[in-house]
Every structure is written in structure tokens, then in C-alpha cells.
Design a protein around this motif. Structure first.
Motif, PDB file in Angstrom:
ATOM      1  N   ILE A 103       0.845  -1.203   0.000  1.00 44.60           N
ATOM      2  CA  ILE A 103       0.000   0.000   0.000  1.00 44.60           C
ATOM      3  C   ILE A 103       0.877   1.248   0.000  1.00 44.60           C
ATOM      4  CG2 ILE A 103      -1.969  -1.136   1.146  1.00 44.60           C
ATOM      5  CD1 ILE A 103      -1.048   0.152   3.782  1.00 44.60           C
ATOM      6  N   ASN A 104       0.249   2.404  -0.258  1.00 49.62           N
ATOM      7  CA  ASN A 104       1.046   3.632  -0.378  1.00 49.62           C
ATOM      8  C   ASN A 104       1.145   4.369   0.960  1.00 49.62           C
ATOM      9  OD1 ASN A 104      -1.683   4.355  -0.410  1.00 49.62           O
ATOM     10  ND2 ASN A 104      -1.284   6.255  -1.525  1.00 49.62           N
ATOM     11  N   ILE A 105       1.478   3.614   2.010  1.00 54.29           N
ATOM     12  CA  ILE A 105       1.650   4.276   3.314  1.00 54.29           C
ATOM     13  C   ILE A 105       3.060   4.871   3.377  1.00 54.29           C
ATOM     14  CG2 ILE A 105       2.502   2.213   4.570  1.00 54.29           C
ATOM     15  CD1 ILE A 105       0.655   3.229   6.926  1.00 54.29           C
ATOM     16  N   ASN A 106       3.166   6.023   4.009  1.00 49.45           N
ATOM     17  CA  ASN A 106       4.467   6.608   4.263  1.00 49.45           C
ATOM     18  C   ASN A 106       5.099   5.798   5.398  1.00 49.45           C
ATOM     19  OD1 ASN A 106       6.563   8.171   5.180  1.00 49.45           O
ATOM     20  ND2 ASN A 106       5.419  10.099   5.087  1.00 49.45           N
ATOM     21  N   GLN A 107       6.220   5.150   5.115  1.00 48.28           N
ATOM     22  CA  GLN A 107       6.808   4.226   6.114  1.00 48.28           C
ATOM     23  C   GLN A 107       7.039   4.908   7.469  1.00 48.28           C
ATOM     24  OE1 GLN A 107       7.087   0.924   5.668  1.00 48.28           O
ATOM     25  NE2 GLN A 107       6.342   1.104   3.575  1.00 48.28           N
ATOM     26  N   GLU A 108       7.271   6.222   7.422  1.00 50.78           N
ATOM     27  CA  GLU A 108       7.494   6.951   8.687  1.00 50.78           C
ATOM     28  C   GLU A 108       6.239   7.023   9.537  1.00 50.78           C
ATOM     29  OE1 GLU A 108       9.105  10.797   7.831  1.00 50.78           O
ATOM     30  OE2 GLU A 108      10.899   9.874   6.959  1.00 50.78           O
ATOM     31  N   ASN A 109       5.098   6.805   8.894  1.00 49.18           N
ATOM     32  CA  ASN A 109       3.827   6.870   9.621  1.00 49.18           C
ATOM     33  C   ASN A 109       3.395   5.521  10.178  1.00 49.18           C
ATOM     34  OD1 ASN A 109       3.614   9.551   9.127  1.00 49.18           O
ATOM     35  ND2 ASN A 109       2.245   9.340   7.351  1.00 49.18           N
ATOM     36  N   ALA A 110       4.171   4.480   9.882  1.00 46.30           N
ATOM     37  CA  ALA A 110       3.810   3.130  10.334  1.00 46.30           C
ATOM     38  C   ALA A 110       4.654   2.757  11.553  1.00 46.30           C
ATOM     39  CB  ALA A 110       4.029   2.129   9.206  1.00 46.30           C
ATOM     40  N   HIS A 111       4.035   2.757  12.713  1.00 40.40           N
ATOM     41  CA  HIS A 111       4.779   2.521  13.958  1.00 40.40           C
ATOM     42  C   HIS A 111       4.546   1.115  14.510  1.00 40.40           C
ATOM     43  CE1 HIS A 111       3.827   6.870  13.679  1.00 40.40           C
ATOM     44  NE2 HIS A 111       5.097   6.986  14.025  1.00 40.40           N
TER      45      HIS A 111
END
Ligand code: F6R
Length: 267
Positions: A92-100
Motif C-alpha cells: 500500500i502507499n503508506i508513508n513508512q514513517e507513519n507506520a509505527h
């Protein structure tokens, strides 16, 4: 507590994915609390399909995972970080920095501080809008094992023997890891942390979950069945398949209420 019974695992997963998709469309910068394990695998597959076919947009979505084994490297195959990457994040197009995800490699003396920071990050993001949960056969949510307080926060915990055995069978054994080498510690959000979510979605599937599902929905609220605390949260949906729902005393009532609700929606 809203109880929804779906005919099978596939329908359960689709239903849960619809709720998430609606949440994302209504609030594109939603904060989602995510779970791992076998239960949400179907849900994540469905979400990945929605990303591909309907361009469901995760660019502003922030996620916080419930837990991580302690002592496993982030790139170890059994880590929840790896699970999330393989099953969801890389598709998916999640910003990796936003995935904790809690860091299972934090040195012991830094854990308390680290857990406080994890909680602060959730607060800085204005709290979790929608929290996904599975349930262990001992009633754990996250890795809050029996005896966990309603007020517990993110912390290091020792896993119950039943949890270690079940997870070893499902996730470690196939990679040739001996039971003694499976993780017996985890960092988990507390029940108090989970309780601050605006909405909670608990999924359970299969006959092995039938006893604990009946206990946590219809039994007394007790720290011996941590999921029973969810009876006290104002916005919980429990999505079950027929097998997981099979021991509910009020099974017929839940089926009936689902039908009645549908009639109301059609009016
Ligand atoms: C995993 C988690 C656990 C699982 C539970 C059920 O992030 O928080 O509480 O949800 O152990 O696991 P499965 O789905 O494998 O039966």
C-alpha cells in the motif's frame, strides 16, 4: 457491544475491510491501531485488493501496531514488523514513517522510556480512531495476558505458556525454530492504551476461539479474561464467523438483531 456474525472467515474479513475503507474515506488522515496474527491476514489481503482495484489511499494514514516480540530483530522473519511489511505495508502507499511498531530490540534499561514515547506518539497524532484486535484463546488482547489491569499501559510483558505454544505452532515451527527459542517476552500496548481508541473492532474466527468468545462477551468483566474489559468500552464491534460464535448463549438474538438492523437501514 455490537456483535456481528458472518458465515465464514472470508465474509468476516471482507466486512472488516469495508469498515476500514469507510473510515479512510471519511477521514483520510485516520490513525489506525493494527494487530498481527492469523486472524487479520484475510483483512489485510482484502485491503491490499482495495488498494489495487479502488486506489484506496493510505498516503495520510498513520498506524500503530499493538505489539512486538521482545528480543527478535526487526528483520527476523517471525517479527511482527516483518509480518506487517509482508502482509500490508509493502503493498500500500503508506508513508513508512507513519507506520509505527514497537521496537523489540530496545535495550532493557531503555524500555520504560521507550514505551512512554510510543504512547506520546499516539497522543501527538490525536489518538487512535479505529483499533483492530484479535483475541488469544486465553482472552488476551494485544499481549495483555490474564491478570492485566484495565489501566495497563504500553510495557514489557512475559507471555503466557498457552500463547507461546500457540504462536510457536503457527509462526515459528515452520521456520525450524525450537520452542525454547521462540520469544517469551513482548512489548504491548496496555488495555488502558487500547481503551483510548475511538472505535474498536475485534475479530475472531474458528472453533478454537468459540469458548473464549462466549466468555468475553457474555461472562463477567474480569482481568482473568482481559478481552471482557471491552464490555466497558462505548464503541466496540465484534465480528465473528459462525464457528467462533457457536458457543454464544445469545447467538439467536445476535442473528436476529443483525436482520432487524438491516431492515431499519433499508427503510
Ligand atoms: C497480535 C495480537 C494478539 C493476537 C492474538 C490472536 O498483534 O495482538 O492479541 O491478536 O494472539 O492471534 P491469532 O489471530 O493468530 O489467533
Amino acid at each position: 457491544m455490537e456483535v456481528i456474525i458472518k458465515p465464514n472467515y472470508e465474509e468476516l474479513s471482507k466486512y472488516a475491510a469495508e469498515i476500514i475503507s469507510r473510515q479512510i474515506q471519511e477521514k483520510p488522515n485516520s490513525v489506525l491501531g493494527l494487530a498481527t496474527g492469523s486472524t487479520p491476514e484475510g483483512l489485510y489481503k482484502e485491503i491490499v485488493r482495495m488498494r489495487k482495484e479502488k486506489a484506496l489511499d493510505f498516503s495520510k494514514i498513520v498506524t500503530f501496531n499493538l505489539d512486538e516480540y521482545y528480543g527478535l530483530a526487526i528483520d527476523s522473519k517471525q517479527s511482527y514488523a516483518c509480518f506487517m511489511h509482508e502482509n500490508l505495508f509493502k503493498h500500500i502507499n503508506i508513508n513508512q514513517e507513519n507506520a509505527h511498531i514497537p521496537d523489540g530490540k530496545i535495550p532493557l534499561q531503555e524500555i520504560e522510556n521507550y514505551c512512554r514515547q510510543y504512547e506520546n506518539k499516539i497522543k501527538e497524532n490525536r489518538g487512535i480512531d479505529l483499533q483492530i484486535l484479535g483475541i488469544g484463546i486465553d482472552g488476551h488482547i494485544g499481549f495483555n495476558e490474564p491478570g492485566s489491569s484495565l489501566y495497563s499501559r504500553t510495557r514489557l510483558v512475559v507471555l503466557d505458556k498457552t500463547t507461546i505454544d500457540t504462536n510457536w505452532e503457527k509462526f515459528f515451527k515452520k521456520d525450524g525454530i525450537a520452542k525454547e527459542n521462540a520469544s517469551s517476552f513482548a512489548i504491548t500496548m496496555g488495555i488502558g492504551t487500547i481503551f483510548e481508541a475511538g472505535r474498536i473492532l475485534l475479530m475472531a474466527s474458528g472453533k478454537s476461539k468459540a469458548d473464549i468468545v462466549a466468555k468475553f462477551i457474555e461472562g463477567p468483566v474480569t482481568s482473568q479474561v482481559p478481552a471482557s474489559f471491552l464490555q466497558l468500552h462505548p464503541n466496540v464491534s465484534v465480528i465473528l464467523d459462525e464457528d467462533a460464535a457457536s458457543k454464544l448463549q445469545r447467538y439467536e438474538h445476535y442473528k436476529y438483531s443483525m436482520g432487524e438492523r438491516k431492515k431499519l437501514e433499508r427503510k
